[in-house]
Design a protein around this motif. Structure first.
Motif, mmCIF file in Angstrom:
data_model
loop_
_atom_site.group_PDB
_atom_site.id
_atom_site.type_symbol
_atom_site.label_atom_id
_atom_site.label_comp_id
_atom_site.label_asym_id
_atom_site.label_seq_id
_atom_site.Cartn_x
_atom_site.Cartn_y
_atom_site.Cartn_z
ATOM 1 N N GLN A 112 16.801 -3.880 -24.284
ATOM 2 C CA GLN A 112 16.091 -3.151 -25.337
ATOM 3 C C GLN A 112 14.921 -3.963 -25.881
ATOM 4 O OE1 GLN A 112 18.407 -0.892 -28.296
ATOM 5 N NE2 GLN A 112 20.251 -1.489 -27.165
ATOM 6 N N LEU A 113 15.071 -5.278 -25.939
ATOM 7 C CA LEU A 113 13.981 -6.123 -26.432
ATOM 8 C C LEU A 113 12.766 -6.052 -25.512
ATOM 9 C CD1 LEU A 113 15.831 -9.334 -27.684
ATOM 10 C CD2 LEU A 113 14.490 -7.735 -29.065
ATOM 11 N N LEU A 114 13.007 -5.872 -24.237
ATOM 12 C CA LEU A 114 11.896 -5.807 -23.272
ATOM 13 C C LEU A 114 11.094 -4.515 -23.420
ATOM 14 C CD1 LEU A 114 13.662 -7.176 -20.061
ATOM 15 C CD2 LEU A 114 11.916 -8.339 -21.432
ATOM 16 N N ASN A 115 11.703 -3.495 -24.004
ATOM 17 C CA ASN A 115 11.039 -2.192 -24.100
ATOM 18 C C ASN A 115 10.786 -1.726 -25.527
ATOM 19 O OD1 ASN A 115 11.123 -1.565 -21.167
ATOM 20 N ND2 ASN A 115 13.333 -1.575 -21.485
ATOM 21 N N ILE A 116 11.117 -2.547 -26.500
ATOM 22 C CA ILE A 116 10.987 -2.116 -27.893
ATOM 23 C C ILE A 116 9.520 -1.908 -28.260
ATOM 24 C CG2 ILE A 116 10.926 -4.496 -28.774
ATOM 25 C CD1 ILE A 116 12.464 -3.504 -31.222
ATOM 26 N N LYS A 117 9.247 -0.847 -29.048
ATOM 27 C CA LYS A 117 7.892 -0.537 -29.496
ATOM 28 C C LYS A 117 7.913 -0.180 -30.980
ATOM 29 C CE LYS A 117 5.958 -0.898 -25.424
ATOM 30 N NZ LYS A 117 5.012 -2.013 -25.134
ATOM 31 N N ALA A 122 5.771 -1.988 -39.962
ATOM 32 C CA ALA A 122 6.126 -3.297 -39.420
ATOM 33 C C ALA A 122 7.478 -3.752 -39.960
ATOM 34 C CB ALA A 122 5.045 -4.317 -39.778
ATOM 35 N N ASP A 123 7.798 -3.388 -41.179
ATOM 36 C CA ASP A 123 9.089 -3.769 -41.762
ATOM 37 C C ASP A 123 10.243 -3.118 -40.998
ATOM 38 O OD1 ASP A 123 7.938 -5.367 -43.715
ATOM 39 O OD2 ASP A 123 7.767 -3.729 -45.155
ATOM 40 N N ASP A 124 10.073 -1.853 -40.633
ATOM 41 C CA ASP A 124 11.108 -1.178 -39.841
ATOM 42 C C ASP A 124 11.247 -1.840 -38.465
ATOM 43 O OD1 ASP A 124 11.588 0.609 -41.861
ATOM 44 O OD2 ASP A 124 10.280 2.171 -41.052
ATOM 45 N N TYR A 125 10.115 -2.175 -37.876
ATOM 46 C CA TYR A 125 10.115 -2.833 -36.566
ATOM 47 C C TYR A 125 10.801 -4.193 -36.659
ATOM 48 C CZ TYR A 125 8.194 -5.069 -32.352
ATOM 49 O OH TYR A 125 8.050 -5.743 -31.157
ATOM 50 N N ASN A 126 10.530 -4.932 -37.725
ATOM 51 C CA ASN A 126 11.150 -6.245 -37.913
ATOM 52 C C ASN A 126 12.666 -6.142 -38.004
ATOM 53 O OD1 ASN A 126 8.683 -7.532 -37.905
ATOM 54 N ND2 ASN A 126 8.531 -7.698 -40.120
ATOM 55 N N GLU A 171 9.877 -16.301 -37.822
ATOM 56 C CA GLU A 171 9.848 -15.883 -39.223
ATOM 57 C C GLU A 171 8.408 -15.697 -39.694
ATOM 58 O OE1 GLU A 171 11.516 -14.362 -42.416
ATOM 59 O OE2 GLU A 171 12.657 -15.130 -40.711
ATOM 60 N N GLU A 172 7.512 -16.565 -39.240
ATOM 61 C CA GLU A 172 6.103 -16.425 -39.589
ATOM 62 C C GLU A 172 5.499 -15.169 -38.959
ATOM 63 O OE1 GLU A 172 4.138 -20.008 -38.470
ATOM 64 O OE2 GLU A 172 5.032 -21.207 -40.072
ATOM 65 N N TRP A 173 5.940 -14.830 -37.746
ATOM 66 C CA TRP A 173 5.466 -13.607 -37.106
ATOM 67 C C TRP A 173 5.905 -12.383 -37.896
ATOM 68 C CZ3 TRP A 173 1.853 -12.315 -33.877
ATOM 69 C CH2 TRP A 173 1.364 -13.243 -32.954
ATOM 70 N N TYR A 174 7.185 -12.371 -38.322
ATOM 71 C CA TYR A 174 7.685 -11.246 -39.110
ATOM 72 C C TYR A 174 6.860 -11.072 -40.395
ATOM 73 C CZ TYR A 174 11.916 -11.674 -36.193
ATOM 74 O OH TYR A 174 12.794 -11.741 -35.137
ATOM 75 N N ALA A 176 3.788 -12.248 -41.104
ATOM 76 C CA ALA A 176 2.386 -11.932 -40.840
ATOM 77 C C ALA A 176 2.211 -10.446 -40.521
ATOM 78 C CB ALA A 176 1.856 -12.787 -39.691
ATOM 79 N N ALA A 177 3.101 -9.917 -39.696
ATOM 80 C CA ALA A 177 3.016 -8.499 -39.327
ATOM 81 C C ALA A 177 3.269 -7.610 -40.538
ATOM 82 C CB ALA A 177 4.024 -8.189 -38.226
ATOM 83 N N SER A 178 4.255 -7.981 -41.347
ATOM 84 C CA SER A 178 4.580 -7.191 -42.526
ATOM 85 C C SER A 178 3.414 -7.162 -43.504
ATOM 86 C CB SER A 178 5.822 -7.762 -43.215
ATOM 87 O OG SER A 178 6.104 -7.056 -44.415
ATOM 88 N N ARG A 179 2.823 -8.325 -43.750
ATOM 89 C CA ARG A 179 1.713 -8.412 -44.707
ATOM 90 C C ARG A 179 0.493 -7.635 -44.200
ATOM 91 N NH1 ARG A 179 -0.407 -10.961 -48.938
ATOM 92 N NH2 ARG A 179 -2.588 -11.581 -48.912
ATOM 93 N N ALA A 180 0.119 -7.838 -42.950
ATOM 94 C CA ALA A 180 -1.057 -7.168 -42.396
ATOM 95 C C ALA A 180 -0.866 -5.652 -42.385
ATOM 96 C CB ALA A 180 -1.332 -7.680 -40.984
ATOM 97 N N ASP A 181 0.326 -5.205 -42.035
ATOM 98 C CA ASP A 181 0.591 -3.770 -41.963
ATOM 99 C C ASP A 181 0.580 -3.141 -43.353
ATOM 100 O OD1 ASP A 181 1.321 -1.415 -40.393
ATOM 101 O OD2 ASP A 181 3.254 -1.544 -41.394
ATOM 102 N N ASN A 182 1.190 -3.819 -44.325
ATOM 103 C CA ASN A 182 1.236 -3.276 -45.684
ATOM 104 C C ASN A 182 -0.156 -3.206 -46.304
ATOM 105 O OD1 ASN A 182 4.027 -2.839 -45.829
ATOM 106 N ND2 ASN A 182 4.440 -4.948 -46.429
#
Length: 260
Positions: A112-117, A122-126, A171-174, A176-182
């Protein structure tokens, strides 16, 4: 915070019924264990905990499994003249996992990790990605980072790469994505509000009024009380014949040299 009800149990939503759907098995078991942990003073024996979970297994494959375990547990033992019993809590958990939770759960999570989209925020994705990481048992930071980035939307990954420094840890990726998306979603909401509430004409009028320089302290010559009224064609012709100034009506000078 939960509060006790008249029966002594903490007020917490009980688990949903489980019919044997393996995609829901892990969540069902986790929900049961959380409820039992919160009410451990009431469900303080292996038997009470097992019966609690069996009570939510009434349909389809789960119902058949629960019925069989209950039948065996309550069957009389000819040797001891007692019932067989429900067994230990540990054995029950192992039987449940072996029956309803895939035996190769980590491999399934890796697939599932190989195909996750990312399909929502971003919070839901995280949240989804973290859960799969835990089940996959993958600890390679580089592999996880690559799979995580491949699942992000193109727009979001571009905004993260526009930063001066890329995230180093997961953790930094999570974060960064959350902040940029929000921030992006807040900007989109602001633009939508501005478009629907203020037209271009309204904005133009507002700024025009802001920079207006009209004052009331310098009246125009047409508003001067001492200035003669405008000549009619007949009066103009008469003044010119008699040598009167067209500006002040006096004689001895013309309108070009008038200082009145």
């Amino acid at each position: 915070m939960s509060t006790p009800n008249p029966t002594g149990e903490a007020r917490l939503s009980k688990p949903n019924n489980f019919d044997g759907d393996k995609s829901y098995a892990r969540r069902f078991l986790s929900s049961c264990q959380a409820y039992l942990s919160l009410n451990e003073r009431i469900y303080n024996t292996d038997k009470s905990k097992i019966i609690f979970i069996l009570s939510f297994m009434q349909e389809k494959a789960a119902g058949d499994w629960a019925t069989n375990r209950t039948t065996v547990a309550l069957a009389p033992n000819p040797t001891t003249n007692t019932t067989t019993g429900f067994g230990t809590w540990v054995d029950f958990l192992n039987d449940f996992r072996n029956t309803f939770i895939t035996t190769d759960d980590s491999a399934d999570a890796r697939r599932q990790l190989l195909n996750i989209k990312q399909t929502g925020t971003a919070d839901d994705y995280n949240t989804q990605f973290r859960s799969l990481v835990t089940r996959s048992n993958i600890s390679d930071k580089n592999a996880l980072s690559e799979m995580y980035q491949q699942g992000l939307t193109r727009g979001l990954i571009q905004r993260i790469y526009a930063r001066d420094k890329l995230p180093d840890t997961m953790e930094e990726w999570y974060q960064a994505a959350s902040r940029a998306d929000n921030l992006y979603r807040r900007l989109q909401a602001l633009n939508a509000t501005s478009t629907t509430t203020t037209s271009s004409t309204q904005r133009s009028t507002r700024f025009k009024n802001l920079f207006s320089t009209t004052t009331s302290s310098s009246p125009t010559p047409t508003n001067s009380p001492n200035r003669p009224k405008k000549l009619t064609p007949e009066e103009r012709e008469k003044c010119m014949k008699e040598g009167h100034c067209l500006a002040c009506r006096e004689v001895g000078h013309n309108a070009r040299d008038c200082t009145c």
